[in-house]
Design a protein around this motif. Structure first.
Motif, PDB file in Angstrom:
ATOM      1  N   ASP A   1      -5.061  65.591   8.193  1.00 24.87           N
ATOM      2  CA  ASP A   1      -3.624  64.897   8.628  1.00 24.87           C
ATOM      3  C   ASP A   1      -4.347  63.553   9.735  1.00 24.87           C
ATOM      4  O   ASP A   1      -4.373  62.865   9.871  1.00 24.87           O
ATOM      5  N   GLU A   2      -5.804  64.599  10.017  1.00 20.39           N
ATOM      6  CA  GLU A   2      -6.340  64.055  11.494  1.00 20.39           C
ATOM      7  C   GLU A   2      -7.023  63.153  11.173  1.00 20.39           C
ATOM      8  O   GLU A   2      -6.806  62.307  11.558  1.00 20.39           O
ATOM      9  N   ALA A   3      -7.844  62.635   9.496  1.00 23.90           N
ATOM     10  CA  ALA A   3      -8.480  61.485   9.356  1.00 23.90           C
ATOM     11  C   ALA A   3      -7.360  60.725   8.730  1.00 23.90           C
ATOM     12  O   ALA A   3      -7.470  59.248   9.439  1.00 23.90           O
ATOM     13  N   ALA A   4      -6.513  61.093   8.045  1.00 27.50           N
ATOM     14  CA  ALA A   4      -5.021  60.166   7.798  1.00 27.50           C
ATOM     15  C   ALA A   4      -4.654  59.405   9.081  1.00 27.50           C
ATOM     16  O   ALA A   4      -3.332  58.234   9.241  1.00 27.50           O
ATOM     17  N   SER A   5      -4.241  60.115  10.606  1.00 29.91           N
ATOM     18  CA  SER A   5      -3.529  59.523  11.254  1.00 29.91           C
ATOM     19  C   SER A   5      -4.658  58.383  12.524  1.00 29.91           C
ATOM     20  O   SER A   5      -4.371  57.048  12.255  1.00 29.91           O
ATOM     21  N   PHE A   6      -6.006  58.248  12.057  1.00 25.84           N
ATOM     22  CA  PHE A   6      -6.889  57.670  12.408  1.00 25.84           C
ATOM     23  C   PHE A   6      -7.198  56.117  11.523  1.00 25.84           C
ATOM     24  O   PHE A   6      -7.141  55.191  11.432  1.00 25.84           O
ATOM     25  N   LEU A   7      -6.816  56.637  10.092  1.00 29.28           N
ATOM     26  CA  LEU A   7      -6.599  55.511   9.229  1.00 29.28           C
ATOM     27  C   LEU A   7      -5.331  54.732   9.377  1.00 29.28           C
ATOM     28  O   LEU A   7      -5.263  53.259   9.299  1.00 29.28           O
ATOM     29  N   GLY A   8      -4.483  55.233   9.293  1.00 31.79           N
ATOM     30  CA  GLY A   8      -3.025  54.919   9.632  1.00 31.79           C
ATOM     31  C   GLY A   8      -2.690  53.876  10.466  1.00 31.79           C
ATOM     32  O   GLY A   8      -2.416  52.763  10.782  1.00 31.79           O
ATOM     33  N   ARG A   9      -3.557  54.602  11.961  1.00 34.45           N
ATOM     34  CA  ARG A   9      -3.212  53.728  13.194  1.00 34.45           C
ATOM     35  C   ARG A   9      -3.540  52.397  13.156  1.00 34.45           C
ATOM     36  O   ARG A   9      -3.616  51.336  13.536  1.00 34.45           O
ATOM     37  N   ALA A  10      -5.353  52.619  12.470  1.00 31.16           N
ATOM     38  CA  ALA A  10      -6.432  51.602  12.676  1.00 31.16           C
ATOM     39  C   ALA A  10      -5.298  50.032  11.852  1.00 31.16           C
ATOM     40  O   ALA A  10      -5.738  49.340  12.175  1.00 31.16           O
ATOM     41  N   LEU A  11      -4.799  50.780  10.704  1.00 26.13           N
ATOM     42  CA  LEU A  11      -4.232  50.065   9.690  1.00 26.13           C
ATOM     43  C   LEU A  11      -3.051  49.726  10.588  1.00 26.13           C
ATOM     44  O   LEU A  11      -2.377  48.459  10.197  1.00 26.13           O
ATOM     45  N   ALA A  12      -2.218  50.019  11.309  1.00 31.12           N
ATOM     46  CA  ALA A  12      -0.810  49.624  11.901  1.00 31.12           C
ATOM     47  C   ALA A  12      -1.732  48.191  12.776  1.00 31.12           C
ATOM     48  O   ALA A  12      -1.611  47.244  12.813  1.00 31.12           O
ATOM     49  N   ASN A  13      -2.621  48.926  13.930  1.00 31.16           N
ATOM     50  CA  ASN A  13      -3.411  47.799  14.111  1.00 31.16           C
ATOM     51  C   ASN A  13      -3.861  46.062  13.418  1.00 31.16           C
ATOM     52  O   ASN A  13      -3.905  45.380  13.879  1.00 31.16           O
ATOM     53  N   ALA A  14      -4.065  47.139  12.896  1.00 26.98           N
ATOM     54  CA  ALA A  14      -4.999  45.593  11.640  1.00 26.98           C
ATOM     55  C   ALA A  14      -4.203  44.790  11.389  1.00 26.98           C
ATOM     56  O   ALA A  14      -3.550  43.587  11.081  1.00 26.98           O
ATOM     57  N   ALA A  15      -2.467  45.515  11.061  1.00 28.26           N
ATOM     58  CA  ALA A  15      -1.184  45.040  10.668  1.00 28.26           C
ATOM     59  C   ALA A  15      -1.035  43.661  11.266  1.00 28.26           C
ATOM     60  O   ALA A  15      -0.241  42.903  10.888  1.00 28.26           O
ATOM     61  N   LEU A  16      -0.729  44.413  11.879  1.00 27.60           N
ATOM     62  CA  LEU A  16       0.125  43.880  13.710  1.00 27.60           C
ATOM     63  C   LEU A  16      -1.220  42.172  13.830  1.00 27.60           C
ATOM     64  O   LEU A  16      -0.479  41.777  14.522  1.00 27.60           O
ATOM     65  N   ILE A  17      -2.126  41.951  13.236  1.00 23.04           N
ATOM     66  CA  ILE A  17      -2.826  41.022  13.695  1.00 23.04           C
ATOM     67  C   ILE A  17      -3.631  40.825  11.976  1.00 23.04           C
ATOM     68  O   ILE A  17      -2.912  38.603  12.709  1.00 23.04           O
ATOM     69  N   VAL A  18      -2.976  40.858  11.066  1.00 20.51           N
ATOM     70  CA  VAL A  18      -3.401  40.150  10.454  1.00 20.51           C
ATOM     71  C   VAL A  18      -2.150  39.777   9.415  1.00 20.51           C
ATOM     72  O   VAL A  18      -2.203  39.102   8.580  1.00 20.51           O
ATOM     73  N   GLY A  19      -1.632  40.504   9.726  1.00 14.39           N
ATOM     74  CA  GLY A  19      -0.091  40.642   8.588  1.00 14.39           C
ATOM     75  C   GLY A  19      -0.448  41.106   6.790  1.00 14.39           C
ATOM     76  O   GLY A  19       0.123  40.044   6.358  1.00 14.39           O
ATOM     77  N   PRO A  20      -1.149  41.967   6.304  1.00 14.69           N
ATOM     78  CA  PRO A  20      -1.422  41.157   4.477  1.00 14.69           C
ATOM     79  C   PRO A  20      -0.172  41.856   3.755  1.00 14.69           C
ATOM     80  O   PRO A  20       0.428  42.361   4.596  1.00 14.69           O
ATOM     81  N   GLU A  21      -0.536  41.503   2.601  1.00 15.12           N
ATOM     82  CA  GLU A  21       0.860  41.538   1.800  1.00 15.12           C
ATOM     83  C   GLU A  21       0.639  43.081   1.696  1.00 15.12           C
ATOM     84  O   GLU A  21       2.031  43.331   1.046  1.00 15.12           O
ATOM     85  N   ALA A  22       0.166  43.139   1.094  1.00 15.33           N
ATOM     86  CA  ALA A  22      -0.457  44.677   0.735  1.00 15.33           C
ATOM     87  C   ALA A  22      -1.893  45.080   0.964  1.00 15.33           C
ATOM     88  O   ALA A  22      -2.993  44.661   1.774  1.00 15.33           O
ATOM     89  N   VAL A  23      -1.791  46.983   1.780  1.00 15.32           N
ATOM     90  CA  VAL A  23      -3.045  47.165   1.971  1.00 15.32           C
ATOM     91  C   VAL A  23      -2.952  48.429   0.961  1.00 15.32           C
ATOM     92  O   VAL A  23      -2.381  49.238   0.514  1.00 15.32           O
ATOM     93  N   ILE A  24      -4.776  47.816   0.187  1.00 17.18           N
ATOM     94  CA  ILE A  24      -5.007  48.930  -1.394  1.00 17.18           C
ATOM     95  C   ILE A  24      -6.492  49.403  -0.248  1.00 17.18           C
ATOM     96  O   ILE A  24      -6.803  50.097   0.305  1.00 17.18           O
ATOM     97  N   ILE A  25      -6.292  50.975  -1.047  1.00 16.98           N
ATOM     98  CA  ILE A  25      -7.509  52.046  -0.472  1.00 16.98           C
ATOM     99  C   ILE A  25      -7.449  52.514  -1.232  1.00 16.98           C
ATOM    100  O   ILE A  25      -7.554  53.025  -2.371  1.00 16.98           O
TER     101      ILE A  25
END
Lengths: 339, 339
Positions: free
Chosen positions: B260-284
């Motif tokens: 959960d801790e790892a996922a929280s850092f990744l999820g929040r980093a992806l949110a920040n990235a999305a607010l800047i660049v708004g990709p059509e999808a995120v692939i992990i």
């Protein structure tokens, strides 16, 4: 409606003499409109991005959308008259709006300052003026202006940040505003920089704009005063970031700390953005930047520190160049994109 | 040098029967090479991105660059032979490399696992094989593969994150890898998520990969054990994120917290990235994602929470689809971009 249309026509680069030279000789130009909650600014811009003539008029948004469109029409005719051209000499109209815009449809989804929701601005204005109209968010439009004729001249990709009451942002990639897919464009003011940070009006916590905007600097300064810290700057009802930055430039320790904290959040947010999207340059506009290096220097310093080993070439961070004309010139650039 | 070339030829979608159908009938295809520190994987791919035949051979990077190029040449001929074609039937070669690449020059700036620095791979390989060669970083190439034939099929813009020992990332915009201007491409593994967080090998602190990689999960699990926390999972020298994720899926409380801790850092980093660049999808991609929803579900949840009001349309977060073939297929896609 007895509102008095006083046209505040003024010229920044082009004085009366230059206007006389152009008058009646312009073959084709663009109309750029910067539609704000308080003021409508508009200008005629040539195809190279030179502002030939500009004017402004109060928006009067409370009178309704039809009245606002009427004022835009009158302003257009006034500008054409001054330049000795007619509407037919206009290639197109670009307009920047303070709100969420679906650019391709010319649809203003939400513009609280104008009391508009789902208003088909492009369609309505085009029908009224008989010209093609391109619509976009004002932050996007200002970034286009900076790219065309301001601090981003000649660049193809830039991130523009406007620090004011909030923090606006726009991302330009390959010469076009990049909106992304899930929203209406870059919203860097809302990247989360501090878990459990201050509550933002968007509902989030620790958004960049709660930590690095002009508003945030004033709030933080007052928090420090309330906690017993001492400053040469006195608090006052109308205190703004301008005074804090001036005091910081004068060496006031508390103000320097407030500015440094804001700059640290902005610099680190820019580093994160750079690691994701690597713009050719970052352009920062808004009041605090007009204070000069007292704000920009620590922003650059925190950015460089956070980028660390990943900054292979320098990432320039520069102050916006067009100030109040960015909206007009950028809107004209938007019009140039009309096919 | 007596290294024995055992070609581990195998077919995922295309068995011998299908190969027989294609053999001798392929007019034009692409060679995709996934050059890793341990293994060279290569495959022939048709112009629609279908993998027709693939093989792999140990890299043997310690033998020097010439030996590695020789193995690539032999592998190429072996694949052609199996498909009944010659090198002349190849439109071009794409190759993904684990390191910093100047794609336009075909230059590998730094690939520590291959012991290469400033090695002109494109030029050398092209001279040896008599074919045009396109070179890029392996994370970029895998993202191209996912866009062409994997989880990002049909999309024009995506952000791909690979969670492994570190965290790699690639940003695709309008169908092309977007490198940005100051470095070699997206480095989302190094966005700073925790001031004064763990020290990263890059010299920074609190980089995403120190908080959300497979390595980070193992380190955090051990820190909790050392602090007296209890888990059904026993520590062991070779313990990996795979075991932690399996235990979490089985309900182990400590492992659930680590994930959960790892996922929280990744999820929040992806949110920040999305607010800047708004990709059509995120692939992990990467190991933890193969464990399925036990990792992906909390990542999505933290992402959605952090995006808040700004997520106007849903931003899909999906697992990579091609797994081990992404490198080959993406490299072939890279070759397709050769003019």
């Amino acid at each position: 409606m007895a509102r008095n249309f006083k046209y505040h026509v003024y010229f920044r680069q082009y004085n009366d003499e230059i206007l006389q030279k152009w008058k009646g000789r312009v073959k084709l130009c663009l109309l750029g409109i910067d539609l704000g909650g308080t003021t409508i600014k508009a200008g005629l811009v040539d195809l190279e991005g030179q502002l030939l003539v500009k004017a402004q008029v109060p928006t009067g948004a409370g009178d309704g959308a039809a009245a606002v469109l009427g004022r835009i029409g009158a302003l257009t005719d006034e500008l054409c008259r001054r330049l000795g051209i007619t509407r037919k000499d206009l290639k197109g109209i670009g307009i920047g709006v303070p709100g969420s815009v679906e650019g391709e449809k010319g649809l203003v989804r939400l513009a609280p300052n104008l009391f508009w929701r789902d208003f088909p601005l492009g369609e309505e204005l085009s029908a009224r003026l008989g010209l093609p109209v391109a619509v976009d968010n004002d932050a996007h439009v200002a970034a286009l202006g900076e790219m065309w004729r301001g601090a981003g001249r000649g660049l193809q990709s830039l991130l523009m940040i406007t620090v004011g009451t909030g923090i606006g942002s726009a991302l330009i990639i390959n010469g076009y505003v990049w909106r992304g897919f899930f929203g209406y464009g870059a919203e860097m003011g809302h990247v989360k920089m501090l878990p459990d940070g201050p509550l933002c009006h968007c509902g989030g916590r620790g958004c960049l704009e709660t930590l690095a905007s002009a508003t945030a600097m004033v709030r933080r300064f007052r928090e420090y005063l309330a906690a017993g810290r001492i400053s040469r700057l006195q608090d006052a009802p109308g205190l703004g970031a301008r005074e804090i930055l001036a005091a910081a430039a004068g060496g006031d320790e508390l103000c320097l700390q407030v500015v440094d904290e804001a700059a640290s959040f902005l610099g680190r947010a820019l580093a994160n953005a750079a690691l994701i999207v690597g713009p050719e340059a970052v352009i920062i506009g808004g009041g605090p930047v007009q204070a000069g290096e007292v704000f920009l220097a620590p922003v650059r310093s925190y950015l460089t520190e956070a980028l660390g080993a990943w900054q292979i070439r320098p990432l320039p961070v520069v102050a916006a160049g067009l100030r109040n004309d960015a909206g007009i010139i950028g809107a004209a650039r938007l019009a140039l994109q009309l096919t």
